[in-house]
Enzyme design. Structure first.
Site, PDB file in Angstrom:
ATOM      1  N   PHE A 101      48.839  14.434  54.897  1.00  0.00           N
ATOM      2  CA  PHE A 101      49.703  15.389  54.209  1.00  0.00           C
ATOM      3  C   PHE A 101      48.845  16.586  53.804  1.00  0.00           C
ATOM      4  CE2 PHE A 101      53.227  12.413  52.360  1.00  0.00           C
ATOM      5  CZ  PHE A 101      53.810  12.357  53.614  1.00  0.00           C
ATOM      6  N   GLU A 109      51.743  12.741  67.180  1.00  0.00           N
ATOM      7  CA  GLU A 109      50.421  12.272  67.583  1.00  0.00           C
ATOM      8  C   GLU A 109      50.365  11.987  69.079  1.00  0.00           C
ATOM      9  OE1 GLU A 109      46.907   9.239  66.074  1.00  0.00           O
ATOM     10  OE2 GLU A 109      48.963   8.867  65.391  1.00  0.00           O
ATOM     11  N   HIS A 153      49.289   1.121  55.460  1.00  0.00           N
ATOM     12  CA  HIS A 153      48.647   2.435  55.356  1.00  0.00           C
ATOM     13  C   HIS A 153      47.868   2.501  54.049  1.00  0.00           C
ATOM     14  CE1 HIS A 153      47.733   6.557  55.512  1.00  0.00           C
ATOM     15  NE2 HIS A 153      48.873   7.056  55.958  1.00  0.00           N
ATOM     16  N   HIS A 162      46.418   7.416  64.176  1.00  0.00           N
ATOM     17  CA  HIS A 162      46.878   7.473  62.787  1.00  0.00           C
ATOM     18  C   HIS A 162      48.118   6.593  62.657  1.00  0.00           C
ATOM     19  CE1 HIS A 162      46.886   8.942  58.766  1.00  0.00           C
ATOM     20  NE2 HIS A 162      48.096   9.475  58.867  1.00  0.00           N
ATOM     21  N   LYS A 193      47.662  -0.055  61.428  1.00  0.00           N
ATOM     22  CA  LYS A 193      48.495  -0.002  60.221  1.00  0.00           C
ATOM     23  C   LYS A 193      49.654  -0.986  60.310  1.00  0.00           C
ATOM     24  CE  LYS A 193      47.633   4.813  58.771  1.00  0.00           C
ATOM     25  NZ  LYS A 193      46.646   5.222  59.797  1.00  0.00           N
ATOM     26  N   CYS A 239      45.554  11.187  53.349  1.00  0.00           N
ATOM     27  CA  CYS A 239      45.355  10.119  54.345  1.00  0.00           C
ATOM     28  C   CYS A 239      44.151  10.344  55.251  1.00  0.00           C
ATOM     29  CB  CYS A 239      46.611   9.968  55.188  1.00  0.00           C
ATOM     30  SG  CYS A 239      48.118   9.956  54.218  1.00  0.00           S
TER      31      CYS A 239
END
Length: 403
Positions: free
Chosen positions: A390, A305, A331, A294, A326, A162
């Site tokens: 990830f 976050e 995403h 994010h 998003k 990502c």
């Protein structure tokens, strides 16, 4: 060290088939997430996504090109054409030799993998198309952009889940800043909204069945999207000399690794990336007006976050706007940071902060100004764009209003 500016942008996403359409949808807080229209959708438990609607490959590419371009490559080429046209650049001679392409994608040609696994395993055929490998490889989009626009400088693809697009744009920024290149075409793309792509994500049990609601207490997971965004990064003095319109200046970049867990995010790793981008940009916390988060809509990401932002900004966090687009486009995995950079540029250039839509209930663990549900007019001079992947790989970009 050279200064780096953005002189072109292009996009295709669930919100529109151009950068302008995508930004208009962001201003309106429009949701591009809906029911998936893909083969075997009835076999999926997750049936929503930020799918590009009304897209006809045959209207954009001929039959030979379609045989060679996976959907993620098609999206990239369209976005790159738009960005380069806006920049007014044409690549030949010395400029072509000093210009390159760095793009991000996590999966590359996932649709091609899916179709050809079906051909072999389901249909029982023993042959596939001779272009399957060049069609599915992760660097296909970067290679085709370089060929279409005669870009002969440093060109490659970044695959860091990502954070792929932010890592790619960070590399492009550093290449121009160091003098390695004059112009870089950069951004990212993703298209894994096919049966196999969605089925794989289902296994993680992080997907929402109904909506993406970042930072809302009743959030229940992420929603996949698809599309591309591409930008022209250019050395400032040459852009100024040719009278180009400057959309924004890129002023800092940092990347860190959590070195802790393959899927669970780390507050410390995220905080080091945020602080590192500001240090690289030589800005203080009070100068940052907006962060494009994010913000995936998962419980783990959002609270981690927000905690990282609160740690880095301290009491300035109360005056900071943070939103996740998003919620509107889904995403885009490896392409997500690129589409989200559009919102950062809009904040600086137009004074419009894209909202976090779908926000229904305050979460005490996400107690920041998340610009809920409606866009906001606000003057900001410095913005950040977060990407946390990830594998614990973090990448944050810092931008400033055009000089």
């Amino acid at each position: 060290m050279k200064r780096v500016v953005i002189t072109g942008q292009g996009a295709i996403s669930a919100l529109g088939h151009s950068a302008a359409e995508t930004l208009e949808a962001m201003r309106e807080g429009r949701c591009g997430i809906g029911e998936l229209d893909i083969r075997d959708v009835e076999r999926l438990s997750i049936r929503i996504g930020g799918q590009v609607r009304g897209y006809d490959p045959e209207a954009e590419f001929n039959r030979q090109q379609i045989a060679l371009y996976d959907r993620f490559t098609q999206f990239t080429l369209l976005a790159a054409r738009e960005a380069i046209a806006q920049s007014g650049l044409s690549f030949s001679g010395e400029l072509a030799a000093q210009s390159g392409v760095v793009l991000g994608t996590a999966g590359g040609g996932v649709n091609t993998w899916d179709e050809n696994y079906r051909t072999v395993y389901e249909d029982g055929k023993n042959r596939v198309h001779p272009f399957v490998v060049p069609k599915l490889m992760n660097n296909a989009a970067a290679s085709h952009v370089s060929m279409e626009h005669n870009l002969k400088g440093p060109s490659f693809t970044v695959a860091t889940a990502c954070a792929s697009s932010n890592h790619a744009m960070g590399q492009a920024f550093n290449m121009i800043r160091s003098g390695m290149a004059k112009v870089m075409i950069t951004g990212g793309s993703e298209s894994m909204l096919c049966f196999g792509g969605v089925k794989a994500w289902e296994g993680l049990r992080v997907m929402s069945r109904d909506a993406c609601r970042p930072f809302s207490a009743n959030r229940n997971g992420m929603v996949q999207g698809e599309g591309a965004a591409v930008f022209v990064f250019e050395e400032y003095e040459s852009a100024k000399a040719r009278g180009a319109e400057i959309l924004a200046e890129v002023i800092g970049f940092a990347m860190t690794s959590d070195a802790s867990d393959i899927v669970m995010p780390s507050k410390q790793g995220a905080a080091r990336a945020i602080a590192g981008a500001m240090k690289d940009a030589k800005v203080n916390p009070e100068q940052v007006g907006y962060i494009n988060a994010h913000g995936t809509g998962t419980a783990a990401n959002d609270k981690t976050e927000c905690a990282a932002v609160a740690d880095v900004f301290g009491h300035h966090a109360d005056r900071l706007m943070i939103s996740s687009t998003k919620s509107m486009h889904g995403h885009l995995i490896g392409g997500t940071g690129a589409v989200e950079l559009l919102a950062c540029i809009m904040a600086l250039k137009d004074g419009v902060i894209a909202p976090t839509i779908g926000y229904e209930e305050p979460d005490p663990e996400c107690a920041l100004d998340v610009v809920p549900n409606e866009a906001r007019d606000a003057k900001v001079d410095v913005v950040l764009s977060n990407a946390f992947a990830f594998g614990g790989l973090n990448a944050v970009l810092a931008l400033r209003k055009a000089p």
